[in-house]
Design a protein around this motif. Sequence first.
Motif, PDB file in Angstrom:
ATOM      1  N   SER A 259      26.901  88.809   0.334  1.00  0.00           N
ATOM      2  CA  SER A 259      27.151  89.977   1.181  1.00  0.00           C
ATOM      3  C   SER A 259      28.623  90.086   1.550  1.00  0.00           C
ATOM      4  O   SER A 259      29.221  91.166   1.532  1.00  0.00           O
ATOM      5  CB  SER A 259      26.294  89.895   2.457  1.00  0.00           C
ATOM      6  N   CYS A 260      29.243  88.916   1.872  1.00  0.00           N
ATOM      7  CA  CYS A 260      30.676  88.915   2.188  1.00  0.00           C
ATOM      8  C   CYS A 260      31.508  89.368   0.995  1.00  0.00           C
ATOM      9  O   CYS A 260      32.466  90.138   1.132  1.00  0.00           O
ATOM     10  CB  CYS A 260      31.106  87.523   2.640  1.00  0.00           C
TER      11      CYS A 260
ATOM     12  N   VAL B 191      31.249  93.110   0.598  1.00  0.00           N
ATOM     13  CA  VAL B 191      32.047  93.823   1.589  1.00  0.00           C
ATOM     14  C   VAL B 191      33.518  93.837   1.185  1.00  0.00           C
ATOM     15  O   VAL B 191      34.209  94.860   1.286  1.00  0.00           O
ATOM     16  CB  VAL B 191      31.855  93.185   2.981  1.00  0.00           C
ATOM     17  N   VAL B 192      34.031  92.699   0.718  1.00  0.00           N
ATOM     18  CA  VAL B 192      35.435  92.631   0.325  1.00  0.00           C
ATOM     19  C   VAL B 192      35.727  93.554  -0.838  1.00  0.00           C
ATOM     20  O   VAL B 192      36.717  94.310  -0.844  1.00  0.00           O
ATOM     21  CB  VAL B 192      35.808  91.171  -0.021  1.00  0.00           C
TER      22      VAL B 192
ATOM     23  N   ALA C 250      38.069  86.296  -3.205  1.00  0.00           N
ATOM     24  CA  ALA C 250      36.756  86.142  -2.591  1.00  0.00           C
ATOM     25  C   ALA C 250      35.802  85.368  -3.492  1.00  0.00           C
ATOM     26  O   ALA C 250      35.032  84.506  -3.037  1.00  0.00           O
ATOM     27  CB  ALA C 250      36.182  87.527  -2.263  1.00  0.00           C
TER      28      ALA C 250
ATOM     29  N   ARG D  54      24.245  85.366   2.271  1.00  0.00           N
ATOM     30  CA  ARG D  54      25.340  85.746   3.153  1.00  0.00           C
ATOM     31  C   ARG D  54      26.691  85.751   2.414  1.00  0.00           C
ATOM     32  O   ARG D  54      27.541  86.627   2.630  1.00  0.00           O
ATOM     33  CB  ARG D  54      25.404  84.797   4.335  1.00  0.00           C
ATOM     34  N   LEU D  55      26.885  84.780   1.527  1.00  0.00           N
ATOM     35  CA  LEU D  55      28.125  84.749   0.754  1.00  0.00           C
ATOM     36  C   LEU D  55      28.238  85.947  -0.170  1.00  0.00           C
ATOM     37  O   LEU D  55      29.304  86.547  -0.329  1.00  0.00           O
ATOM     38  CB  LEU D  55      28.211  83.445  -0.053  1.00  0.00           C
TER      39      LEU D  55
END
Length: 566
Positions: free
Chosen positions: A548-549, A552-553, A519, A545-546
């Motif tokens: 946040s991704c 999450v991962v 990621a 947003r990146l």
Amino acid sequence: MCLVSYRSDVVPGRKHIQYHRPVVISNSRVPRRHIQRCLHLTVSAEAGQRSSSQRHTASPGKRYQRRAKDSVQPKSKPRRMGSGGKLTIAIEGCCHGELDNIYGTLQHLEKVEGKKIDLLISCGDFQAVRNMDDLQTMACPPKYRSINTFYKYYSGEKVAPYPTLFVGGNHEAANHLWELYHGGWAAPNIYFLGFTGCVRFGGVRIAGMSGIYSHGDYFKGHHEALPYNDSTIRSIYHTRDFEVYRLMQIKQPVDVFLSHDWPRNIASYGDTAALLSRKKFLRADMESGKLGSPAAEQLLHTLQPSYWFSAHLHTKFPALVQHPGGASTRFLALDKCLPGRDFLQVLELDASGPLQFEYDEEWLAIMRSTHQHINLAYKHKALPGMGGLRSGAKPEDLDFVRAALQAKGDASIPLNFTQTAPPYEAPASGHPGFKVPHQRGRMPQQPVRNPQTQQLLDMLGLPYNLDHSAVAQEGPGPGQYQGRGFAGQQEQLLSRGAGRGAPPLPPPPPRAISAAAAAAAMVVAVVALLPNDWPASERSPVMRRLRSCLLVVVTTRAARKLSSVQ
């Protein structure tokens, strides 16, 4: 002594002839400016009258080829030279397997000049390829591997019209030349001087050294054994310190010395500006003192031969080296055999004796005195005087050689050529002698003991010590430690463990990439693709947003590990 320069701007087989008088450089003391001004003789052959339709339908290779019936068979009784006789030698640069073209050019020169060529010398990259398997042992990109025309002379389809002598370069059939490490017939009337060697022809003493210099392999043994890998297929043609030590034992004067690589700093003895105008990429190596071979430089100043010929850099370059005490060496590098290249030089020397290859007594005695120092292991083997001792051949070895040659009857090298591999069979259609992209050989797996080498060692009372399997039990196997990176380290550790009788190490575990690392790499890649002229107001939301991704991962990955533990 006489030196004549030739250049072929139009290959033999063309209709028109362009011919200019050659420039002869004579006198034993030639000023350097005259050596540098070697003018050219532009020649081309008129090989028969053909109609225009025949010229257009003939294959491109026909202009390089001559029929076998036109070849001159070697004489059974060599012509002897008187005390005031002359020996005419043609020296050629890189051959690259173009034997038909080279022989055709010499035959035309004989016709135009009316002068017999007694000997042809090639300065490396001879490419004595017998079949498609030999091509797999030649270090060059596969697209440049070509069977060419040597196999015709090896198989007996053709006979070399001139006695031919060559040294090895950095593009050779390594397995074939290793069979003839001490020298021998690569084909009828074509003699390989060996990795190092010295012979006589017409009373002229010719010594030489094959290969090129590489500091990383200079102090290693010749550990390369079949089958070759990507590293050993190149390191096998690198010069070793033992070979230089063996040549340094020569005490008697040498008339001609051959090498593929240039001696280091030789460019400073010639027209450096003219050389750089043709080869601009050599400037950095020349200024740093890295252009050329330090080993060849050492031999140049130690042996002080009258002539030194080289190739390798694909350009013509003459130089004159003045040694302390008044001796001088005329150096000349030649180009490869192509139209418009300066690849050929003709030299006349005072000679006496038969026009045939003969053993050199001192060299055979040196072989006996240094035979025990041949090293096939990976590690360096200490030499007397750290390789700098120049004691010469032992008197008892000289006596042994003289007795052996007397028992033999003369010093002539026996015509004992033997085929040790099947010759290439050209396809029924197509263009034989040129690239055959749809055919491919296989890397040889086992070495071959050439009967010529065995007979020479038997004559000298020496054991055969070119078998790598004899040293495999003493330590690391041949060809190892050659890998790069982690794989090479694993090969080294496995080899050391096996050499001591320890159990082999397990293979390295597979390297897995975590989800977080993947990621993060994706984020970095996406950010790198963003335009630099984006305003901050638009860039910030994308970055949020990146992140946040990525969060999450990472959180998902941690939750999975926690659940698996519970």
